[in-house]
Design an enzyme around this catalytic site. Sequence first.
Site, mmCIF file in Angstrom:
data_model
loop_
_atom_site.group_PDB
_atom_site.id
_atom_site.type_symbol
_atom_site.label_atom_id
_atom_site.label_comp_id
_atom_site.label_asym_id
_atom_site.label_seq_id
_atom_site.Cartn_x
_atom_site.Cartn_y
_atom_site.Cartn_z
ATOM 1 N N GLN A 142 -0.468 -1.883 -2.257
ATOM 2 C CA GLN A 142 -0.497 -3.327 -2.005
ATOM 3 C C GLN A 142 -1.445 -3.641 -0.845
ATOM 4 O O GLN A 142 -2.274 -4.553 -0.929
ATOM 5 C CB GLN A 142 0.924 -3.798 -1.657
ATOM 6 C CG GLN A 142 1.009 -5.255 -1.252
ATOM 7 C CD GLN A 142 0.793 -6.191 -2.428
ATOM 8 O OE1 GLN A 142 1.435 -6.059 -3.443
ATOM 9 N NE2 GLN A 142 -0.130 -7.127 -2.299
ATOM 10 N N CYS A 274 2.656 -10.765 -1.224
ATOM 11 C CA CYS A 274 2.437 -9.712 -2.226
ATOM 12 C C CYS A 274 2.956 -10.109 -3.601
ATOM 13 O O CYS A 274 2.553 -9.533 -4.595
ATOM 14 C CB CYS A 274 3.092 -8.425 -1.754
ATOM 15 S SG CYS A 274 4.861 -8.583 -1.475
ATOM 16 N N ARG A 302 -5.117 -6.123 -6.858
ATOM 17 C CA ARG A 302 -4.353 -4.890 -7.112
ATOM 18 C C ARG A 302 -5.099 -4.063 -8.155
ATOM 19 O O ARG A 302 -5.196 -2.844 -8.043
ATOM 20 C CB ARG A 302 -2.940 -5.216 -7.636
ATOM 21 C CG ARG A 302 -2.062 -6.049 -6.695
ATOM 22 C CD ARG A 302 -1.724 -5.340 -5.410
ATOM 23 N NE ARG A 302 -0.975 -4.101 -5.599
ATOM 24 C CZ ARG A 302 0.305 -4.012 -5.936
ATOM 25 N NH1 ARG A 302 1.023 -5.099 -6.138
ATOM 26 N NH2 ARG A 302 0.901 -2.844 -6.049
#
Length: 314
Positions: A142, A274, A302
């Site tokens: 992440q 996130c 990502r």
Amino acid sequence: MIELKKELFKGRDFITLNAFTAEEIAHMIDVAIALKQDRKNGIPHPVLQGKVLAMIFTKSSTRTRVAFEAGIYQLGGSGMFLSGRDIQLGRGEPIADTARVLSRMVDGIMIRTFSHQEVLDLAQSASIPVINGLSDFLHPTQILADMVTIKEHKGQVEGMKLTYIGDSNNVANSLILGGTKMGMHIVIASPQGYQPVPEILDMAWKNAAVSKGSVMVVEDPVAAAKNADVLYTDVWASMGQEEESEIRKNVFAPYQINDEVLQAAHPEAIVMHCLPAHRGEEITDKVIEGPQSVVFDEAENRLHAHKAIMALVM
Ligand code: CP
Ligand code: NVA
């Protein structure tokens, strides 16, 4: 395609950003950005032709699963989703045995699970690279993607002030480690009892001494946000903490990214999360949907960051 410094990475595990130097992290960021550019320009990059990634999940995932699975295909390889419930691991087969079996059949393993020790044990017994797709302690893939996002929006990672508001969880831990490696100024605003553990802060202080970055832990979210280049938050209750949800809602009520916090930050601050987010809890709907939010760039990155990791270590 950018030149891959495979000699520095091939065969290594990706379990914590703290295992990499600032130069190595910078290269991973650059590879991610180059892969993103190639993809936008329709340029294929099958650098992992014929390679197979096994992906073990004992927790839910949208972004991590799709990014690794789509990513390995885009690199010319293939991915295999293994639910912890379906493989023998879920019936008690030792992680060390799972590691040795998979090592004889595939080229890399990504694991998302509860215990960080389980990730370490898997890596210890595997002879192929192990990638940590989130444990209770860390979420390094992440944060690599987040640094790609910060570089894209702010032009650089080094020297940026990032204020994280909320629970000092896996995401916060990896932000502290990765951020201090890269010379960022990390401010964590968390209530007493939910602040970073000494083990993380010890590593962060050592990183900051080398990188000229810093880390600070405070309780007041508005003061913490002052002049921040990046505001960041995550859920108040992580996966596995569902039973604490109600208690946490009370404890964390003041720890929300809202208009007041946003106004304290730099006028051009970006807002990150996130995901998945709980609107009305750690962030307001207005802020996450507002012009300073980059959460969907962050989610997209990502894909590119995970491809960079796989392209380098596998
Ligand atoms: N941010 C993140 O890891 O998302 P997923 O849980 O959907 O993978
Ligand atoms: N801290 C969160 C992150 C989810 C991507 C959790 O562990 O559930």
